[in-house]
Design a protein around this motif. Structure first.
Motif, PDB file in Angstrom:
ATOM      1  N   ALA A 173      -3.079  -0.914  -9.592  1.00 18.63           N
ATOM      2  CA  ALA A 173      -3.143   0.412  -9.069  1.00 18.63           C
ATOM      3  C   ALA A 173      -4.104   0.676  -8.224  1.00 18.63           C
ATOM      4  N   GLY A 174      -4.281   1.531  -7.250  1.00 15.79           N
ATOM      5  CA  GLY A 174      -5.347   1.788  -6.241  1.00 15.79           C
ATOM      6  C   GLY A 174      -5.150   1.462  -4.679  1.00 15.79           C
ATOM      7  N   GLY A 175      -6.165   1.828  -3.948  1.00 16.82           N
ATOM      8  CA  GLY A 175      -6.273   1.403  -2.772  1.00 16.82           C
ATOM      9  C   GLY A 175      -6.304  -0.024  -2.290  1.00 16.82           C
ATOM     10  N   GLN A 176      -7.170  -0.965  -3.081  1.00 21.62           N
ATOM     11  CA  GLN A 176      -7.225  -2.374  -2.851  1.00 21.62           C
ATOM     12  C   GLN A 176      -6.075  -3.124  -3.097  1.00 21.62           C
ATOM     13  N   TYR A 177      -5.509  -2.725  -4.275  1.00 15.56           N
ATOM     14  CA  TYR A 177      -3.992  -3.302  -4.374  1.00 15.56           C
ATOM     15  C   TYR A 177      -2.972  -3.152  -3.495  1.00 15.56           C
ATOM     16  N   ALA A 178      -3.042  -1.792  -3.146  1.00 14.38           N
ATOM     17  CA  ALA A 178      -1.958  -1.245  -2.252  1.00 14.38           C
ATOM     18  C   ALA A 178      -2.439  -2.030  -0.724  1.00 14.38           C
ATOM     19  N   LEU A 179      -3.627  -1.960  -0.276  1.00 15.62           N
ATOM     20  CA  LEU A 179      -3.804  -3.032   0.971  1.00 15.62           C
ATOM     21  C   LEU A 179      -3.283  -4.447   1.025  1.00 15.62           C
ATOM     22  N   ASN A 182       9.966  -1.066   1.868  1.00 12.14           N
ATOM     23  CA  ASN A 182       8.974  -1.582   0.620  1.00 12.14           C
ATOM     24  C   ASN A 182       7.735  -1.011   0.905  1.00 12.14           C
ATOM     25  N   ALA A 183       7.141  -1.236   1.862  1.00 11.49           N
ATOM     26  CA  ALA A 183       5.680  -0.649   2.307  1.00 11.49           C
ATOM     27  C   ALA A 183       5.628   0.771   1.940  1.00 11.49           C
ATOM     28  N   ALA A 184       6.746   1.725   2.280  1.00 13.55           N
ATOM     29  CA  ALA A 184       6.459   2.984   2.100  1.00 13.55           C
ATOM     30  C   ALA A 184       6.575   3.335   0.492  1.00 13.55           C
ATOM     31  N   ILE A 185       7.734   2.684  -0.165  1.00  9.84           N
ATOM     32  CA  ILE A 185       7.513   3.114  -1.575  1.00  9.84           C
ATOM     33  C   ILE A 185       6.450   2.772  -2.336  1.00  9.84           C
ATOM     34  N   LYS A 186       6.254   1.305  -2.168  1.00 10.18           N
ATOM     35  CA  LYS A 186       5.075   0.641  -3.039  1.00 10.18           C
ATOM     36  C   LYS A 186       3.697   1.222  -2.809  1.00 10.18           C
ATOM     37  N   PHE A 187       3.463   1.697  -1.476  1.00 14.10           N
ATOM     38  CA  PHE A 187       2.126   2.473  -1.145  1.00 14.10           C
ATOM     39  C   PHE A 187       1.839   3.656  -1.959  1.00 14.10           C
ATOM     40  N   ALA A 188       3.145   4.546  -1.925  1.00 13.03           N
ATOM     41  CA  ALA A 188       3.200   5.764  -2.776  1.00 13.03           C
ATOM     42  C   ALA A 188       3.003   5.653  -4.069  1.00 13.03           C
ATOM     43  N   ILE A 189       3.501   4.462  -4.710  1.00 16.30           N
ATOM     44  CA  ILE A 189       3.417   4.190  -6.139  1.00 16.30           C
ATOM     45  C   ILE A 189       1.799   3.880  -6.401  1.00 16.30           C
ATOM     46  N   ARG A 190       1.244   2.983  -5.584  1.00 16.65           N
ATOM     47  CA  ARG A 190      -0.052   2.495  -5.956  1.00 16.65           C
ATOM     48  C   ARG A 190      -1.046   3.636  -5.956  1.00 16.65           C
ATOM     49  N   ILE A 191      -0.819   4.677  -5.290  1.00 16.48           N
ATOM     50  CA  ILE A 191      -1.985   5.759  -5.255  1.00 16.48           C
ATOM     51  C   ILE A 191      -1.392   6.968  -6.086  1.00 16.48           C
ATOM     52  N   MET A 192      -0.418   6.719  -6.945  1.00 13.56           N
ATOM     53  CA  MET A 192      -0.246   7.578  -8.170  1.00 13.56           C
ATOM     54  C   MET A 192      -1.125   7.620  -8.963  1.00 13.56           C
ATOM     55  N   PRO A 193      -1.188   8.853  -9.986  1.00 15.33           N
ATOM     56  CA  PRO A 193      -2.082   8.794 -10.967  1.00 15.33           C
ATOM     57  C   PRO A 193      -1.612   7.436 -12.177  1.00 15.33           C
ATOM     58  N   ARG A 194      -2.422   6.970 -12.864  1.00 13.90           N
ATOM     59  CA  ARG A 194      -1.987   5.810 -13.456  1.00 13.90           C
ATOM     60  C   ARG A 194      -1.112   6.047 -14.580  1.00 13.90           C
ATOM     61  N   THR A 195      -1.277   7.195 -15.201  1.00 13.15           N
ATOM     62  CA  THR A 195      -0.419   7.802 -16.289  1.00 13.15           C
ATOM     63  C   THR A 195       1.268   7.598 -15.553  1.00 13.15           C
ATOM     64  N   ILE A 196       1.417   8.009 -14.428  1.00  7.79           N
ATOM     65  CA  ILE A 196       2.870   7.998 -13.745  1.00  7.79           C
ATOM     66  C   ILE A 196       3.164   6.650 -13.485  1.00  7.79           C
ATOM     67  N   ILE A 197       2.167   5.685 -13.025  1.00  7.77           N
ATOM     68  CA  ILE A 197       2.599   4.624 -12.874  1.00  7.77           C
ATOM     69  C   ILE A 197       2.897   3.765 -13.976  1.00  7.77           C
ATOM     70  N   LYS A 198       2.326   3.783 -15.307  1.00  3.77           N
ATOM     71  CA  LYS A 198       2.738   3.328 -16.471  1.00  3.77           C
ATOM     72  C   LYS A 198       4.134   3.735 -16.890  1.00  3.77           C
ATOM     73  N   ARG A 199       4.498   4.983 -16.336  1.00  5.14           N
ATOM     74  CA  ARG A 199       5.843   5.458 -17.091  1.00  5.14           C
ATOM     75  C   ARG A 199       6.601   4.559 -15.884  1.00  5.14           C
TER      76      ARG A 199
END
Length: 270
Positions: free
Chosen positions: A217-223, A246-263
Motif C-alpha cells: 500500500a502507499g505511494g511508493q508501491y503504487a509508483l 491496470n494502472a488506473a485500477i491498481k493506483f486507486a487501490i494502493r492509495i486507499m485506506p489499509r482497512t479497505i485494501i485488506k478487505r
C-alpha cells in the motif's frame, strides 16, 4: 529425482521463522531436497547466523550458504543463488514460510509425467500461528488460464514454485523489478512460450498479515507497480488499453485506506 531448494534471507528476518522454514523443507518432507542454497543478502543478525550455523552442522555439504557483503535485493540474490544450484529442478522457498509435508513429492511426480517449465500451487495465509489459516491464495490451474490471468494479476505464488533452471536461464533469470521480480520472470517465460501449471492443492503456508499489507500500500508501491506495468506494455505483453486499465485500477487501490485494501484482498481470496 534430485532437486535444489533456493532461499534468500536478509537481516530483518527472524531467526525462528528461518528455522521453521528450513525444518519444513527438511524434517517434514516426504521427499527431501538434494541441496539447499541459502543466500545471505547482506550482513545478518547474530541470531540468524546462529540458526544458519546450526543447519550447516546438520546438513553438511547439502547446505550451501552464499554470503553477500551487502544487501543487493531479492532479484540479484536469487540470480546469484540460482547459479549455485546443482540440479535442473529448483524449488523456491521464502525464509519465513512453511512448506506442507508432501509439497516436493507432488511437484516431483508432476514433473516426471508432464512437460512443464514451472509448477506452482495454492498457498494458505496465516499471521502468527501456522495452524490458524485466515485466507487461501488460489491461482488458475492450466497454462492458458494462467497466461490470461497474468494480464491483470500475478498468476503464480512465488514461494510455491518448482521450475526448470535451464528455462529460467533461457530468459536471463531474475531481473531487478522492486516488488515484482517473480511476476516479471513469469511474463518473460510466457513470452517465450514456456509452459506453466498450478496445482489445486495448498503447497505452502505463507506468513502474511499486516506486514505484507503495509508493503503493498502507499505511494511508493503504487509508483513501482506503475513502472512494472509500463514495462509489460513496452515489451508488448500488455496492450495499451490493458495497461491503462491496470494502472488506473491498481493506483486507486494502493492509495486507499489499509482497512479497505485488506478487505479487497480477502474478497479476492474467497
Amino acid at each position: 529425482m534430485k532437486f535444489s531448494v533456493l532461499i534468500s534471507v536478509y537481516y530483518k528476518e527472524q531467526s525462528s521463522f528461518l528455522d521453521r522454514a528450513l525444518s519444513s523443507i527438511w524434517h517434514d518432507q516426504s521427499v527431501k531436497p538434494s541441496q539447499i542454497v541459502l543466500v545471505c543478502d547482506g550482513i545478518l543478525t547474530d541470531e540468524l547466523y546462529e540458526c544458519i550455523s546450526k543447519w550447516q552442522d546438520t546438513l553438511k555439504d547439502m547446505f550451501n550458504v552464499v554470503k553477500l557483503e551487502r544487501n543487493v535485493g531479492l532479484a540479484d540474490a536469487l540470480r546469484i543463488g540460482l547459479n549455485e544450484c546443482r540440479y535442473e529442478l529448483v524449488a523456491r522457498m521464502d525464509s519465513d514460510d512453511v512448506s506442507v509435508p508432501d509439497r516436493f513429492e507432488k511437484q516431483i511426480e508432476f514433473f516426471k509425467t508432464h512437460d512443464v517449465d514451472v509448477c506452482g500451487g495454492c498457498v494458505a495465509e496465516f499471521d502468527t500461528d501456522e495452524n490458524c489459516i485466515y485466507a487461501y491464495k488460489k491461482v488458475p490451474q492450466n497454462h492458458d488460464e494462467i497466461v490470461k490471468f497474468a494480464k491483470f494479476r500475478n498468476p503464480i505464488n512465488h514461494p510455491s514454485v518448482m521450475f526448470k533452471k535451464s528455462s529460467v536461464f533461457a530468459v536471463d533469470s531474475y531481473e531487478r523489478m522492486l516488488y515484482f521480480e517473480d511476476y516479471y520472470l513469469w511474463v518473460k517465460m510466457m513470452m517465450q512460450e514456456m509452459k506453466f501449471y498450478n496445482m489445486k492443492e495448498v503447497l505452502v503456508k505463507m506468513r502474511a498479515g499486516q506486514g505484507q499489507l503495509n508493503r503493498r500500500a502507499g505511494g511508493q508501491y503504487a509508483l513501482c507497480e506503475f513502472k512494472f506495468l509500463k514495462r509489460l506494455y513496452d515489451v508488448r505483453f500488455l496492450k495499451f488499453h490493458e495497461f491503462v486499465l491496470n494502472a488506473a485500477i491498481k493506483f486507486a487501490i494502493r492509495i486507499m485506506p489499509r482497512t479497505i485494501i485488506k478487505r479487497i484482498y480477502l474478497i479476492l481470496r474467497e
